[in-house]
Design a protein around this motif. Structure first.
Motif, PDB file in Angstrom:
ATOM      1  N   ALA A   1      37.876 -37.821  96.209  1.00 13.33           N
ATOM      2  CA  ALA A   1      36.776 -37.850  95.229  1.00 13.33           C
ATOM      3  C   ALA A   1      36.179 -36.468  94.952  1.00 13.33           C
ATOM      4  CB  ALA A   1      35.689 -38.813  95.703  1.00 13.33           C
ATOM      5  N   PRO A   2      37.014 -35.492  94.543  1.00  8.65           N
ATOM      6  CA  PRO A   2      36.458 -34.158  94.271  1.00  8.65           C
ATOM      7  C   PRO A   2      35.682 -34.133  92.955  1.00  8.65           C
ATOM      8  CG  PRO A   2      38.776 -34.207  93.681  1.00  8.65           C
ATOM      9  CD  PRO A   2      38.477 -35.536  94.322  1.00  8.65           C
ATOM     10  N   ASP A   3      34.618 -33.345  92.943  1.00  8.15           N
ATOM     11  CA  ASP A   3      33.926 -33.068  91.686  1.00  8.15           C
ATOM     12  C   ASP A   3      34.660 -31.990  90.901  1.00  8.15           C
ATOM     13  OD1 ASP A   3      31.568 -34.784  92.077  1.00  8.15           O
ATOM     14  OD2 ASP A   3      31.122 -33.413  93.735  1.00  8.15           O
ATOM     15  N   CYS A   4      35.341 -31.091  91.618  1.00 12.61           N
ATOM     16  CA  CYS A   4      36.049 -29.978  90.979  1.00 12.61           C
ATOM     17  C   CYS A   4      37.164 -29.515  91.900  1.00 12.61           C
ATOM     18  CB  CYS A   4      35.077 -28.829  90.706  1.00 12.61           C
ATOM     19  SG  CYS A   4      35.768 -27.475  89.730  1.00 12.61           S
ATOM     20  N   CYS A   5      38.235 -28.997  91.303  1.00 15.44           N
ATOM     21  CA  CYS A   5      39.346 -28.447  92.086  1.00 15.44           C
ATOM     22  C   CYS A   5      39.535 -26.970  91.721  1.00 15.44           C
ATOM     23  CB  CYS A   5      40.640 -29.213  91.815  1.00 15.44           C
ATOM     24  SG  CYS A   5      40.673 -30.898  92.444  1.00 15.44           S
ATOM     25  N   PRO A   6      38.983 -26.037  92.505  1.00 19.27           N
ATOM     26  CA  PRO A   6      39.234 -24.616  92.263  1.00 19.27           C
ATOM     27  C   PRO A   6      40.662 -24.249  92.663  1.00 19.27           C
ATOM     28  CG  PRO A   6      37.912 -24.918  94.230  1.00 19.27           C
ATOM     29  CD  PRO A   6      38.057 -26.273  93.619  1.00 19.27           C
ATOM     30  N   VAL A   7      41.269 -23.332  91.896  1.00 14.00           N
ATOM     31  CA  VAL A   7      42.686 -23.004  92.061  1.00 14.00           C
ATOM     32  C   VAL A   7      42.883 -21.495  92.101  1.00 14.00           C
ATOM     33  CG1 VAL A   7      45.016 -23.324  91.118  1.00 14.00           C
ATOM     34  CG2 VAL A   7      43.249 -25.060  90.701  1.00 14.00           C
ATOM     35  N   VAL A   8      43.708 -21.028  93.039  1.00 12.56           N
ATOM     36  CA  VAL A   8      44.138 -19.631  93.067  1.00 12.56           C
ATOM     37  C   VAL A   8      45.609 -19.598  93.468  1.00 12.56           C
ATOM     38  CG1 VAL A   8      43.787 -17.315  93.999  1.00 12.56           C
ATOM     39  CG2 VAL A   8      41.830 -18.870  93.776  1.00 12.56           C
ATOM     40  N   ALA A   9      46.480 -19.235  92.530  1.00  8.43           N
ATOM     41  CA  ALA A   9      47.903 -19.032  92.830  1.00  8.43           C
ATOM     42  C   ALA A   9      48.520 -20.237  93.544  1.00  8.43           C
ATOM     43  CB  ALA A   9      48.092 -17.760  93.664  1.00  8.43           C
TER      44      ALA A   9
ATOM     45  N   ARG B   1      31.594 -31.602  95.818  1.00  5.86           N
ATOM     46  CA  ARG B   1      32.784 -31.845  96.625  1.00  5.86           C
ATOM     47  C   ARG B   1      33.958 -31.152  95.942  1.00  5.86           C
ATOM     48  NH1 ARG B   1      32.973 -36.126 100.203  1.00  5.86           N
ATOM     49  NH2 ARG B   1      35.137 -36.584  99.640  1.00  5.86           N
ATOM     50  N   VAL B   2      34.647 -30.275  96.663  1.00  2.00           N
ATOM     51  CA  VAL B   2      35.746 -29.540  96.047  1.00  2.00           C
ATOM     52  C   VAL B   2      37.014 -29.676  96.878  1.00  2.00           C
ATOM     53  CG1 VAL B   2      34.199 -27.876  94.947  1.00  2.00           C
ATOM     54  CG2 VAL B   2      35.177 -27.343  97.185  1.00  2.00           C
TER      55      VAL B   2
END
Length: 308
Positions: free
Chosen positions: A78-86, A2-3
């Motif tokens: 409930a995210p497993d990870c939070c990807p980030v771009v700018a 879950r992201v």
């Protein structure tokens, strides 16, 4: 996994699209609040918010990610990870701790080189021949977290910051998804950045973008390309600001003092500390952008005119 994706400008869209099309479950998007835009200064949502709406994904727009209401809403997703771009805001430790695998940033340099807000611009300005993108886990220190993966990209001789950033955004999207895949599979481990080779890439200001004709032709070319499209390179002519597009150094041109123009029927040359440069596009105050020769004819310029 879950992201929840965090990003704001158009450069983040390739990564958002790639994640939405991956095996990971995109359960939310975090972006900056709507901001005034255009002549009417109407509130306009970010490109990432607009794309999230098209995808039917819930959008969070906190004024700052330290806000308790935002952090509560993020926990509910409930995210497993939070990807980030700018994304455009610093993430406090309390928010960094919410996803099990933290926040994973796609940064457009080969870390530890060019940490900061303008890595692509600084790579061009410094004359780097190779740059790239890096995925890393966000920590409190700026762009200093342990890295997961990298991709490399050649800097072409005529690249503007916009050209190079577009390629890095497309290639980096695949890198970010591959990083998420590895984290989910437990096959990818973050490694600390080396202590050597750290360089900083602070935001390029409008003052930085002013062309210094006393520099070499190579330095002038790099400055202008690094500042294209934003904030936009400029100089002054007769006390009015003139915006400049990329230029071309001329190896065997006339001997011109810095800032002095040589006006021909089809080209305009400007002197630097070394060889002249040929102007490309020019935008005078209150005028449309146009080829330099057209601008010179309209302004009735002659040899000996000078940029200040």
């Amino acid at each position: 996994m879950r992201v929840v994706f965090a990003g704001t400008p158009e450069v983040a869209l390739p990564a958002l699209d790639a994640i939405a099309g991956s095996e990971h479950e995109l359960v939310g998007v975090v972006t900056r609040p709507d901001a005034p835009s255009g002549r009417g200064r109407r509130l306009t949502e970010s490109p990432v918010a607009a794309r999230a709406a098209e995808l039917g994904v819930p959008v969070l727009k906190p004024g700052h990610p330290r806000e308790p209401d935002f952090q509560s809403a993020l926990r509910d997703l409930a995210p497993d990870c939070c990807p980030v771009v700018a994304y455009g805001a610093l993430i406090p430790q309390s928010a960094l701790e919410i996803p099990v695998h933290g926040w994973v940033n796609l940064h457009f340099s080969l870390l530890p080189a060019w940490r900061g807000a303008a890595p692509v611009q600084h790579a061009i300005w410094a004359g780097d021949e190779i740059t790239g993108a890096t995925t890393f886990r966000i920590v409190q220190e700026l762009d200093a977290g342990p890295t997961y993966g990298v991709m490399t990209e050649a800097v072409r001789p005529t690249d503007t910051a916009g050209d190079l950033l577009e390629r890095l955004a497309e290639g980096g999207a695949g890198l970010l998804v591959a990083t998420l895949d590895g984290i989910a599979a437990g096959s990818l481990e973050a490694r600390d950045q080396p202590a050597e080779g750290v360089s900083l890439a602070p935001k390029i200001t409008v003052d930085d973008a002013r062309v210094q004709w006393g520099e070499t032709a190579v330095a002038t070319d790099r400055r202008i390309r690094a500042c294209t499209p934003g904030p936009g390179a400029w100089t002054t002519f007769e006390d009015e600001r003139v915006k400049l597009g990329p230029v071309t150094p001329i190896g065997n041109g006339p001997d011109l003092a810095p800032g002095v123009l040589s006006v021909g029927r089809s080209e305009v040359l400007v002197g630097t500390a070394t060889v002249p440069v040929r102007l490309g596009e020019v935008k005078a105050f209150g005028k449309k952008q146009m080829p330099a020769a057209d601008w010179a004819r309209g302004a009735r310029l002659a040899d000996g005119a000078k940029f200040s």
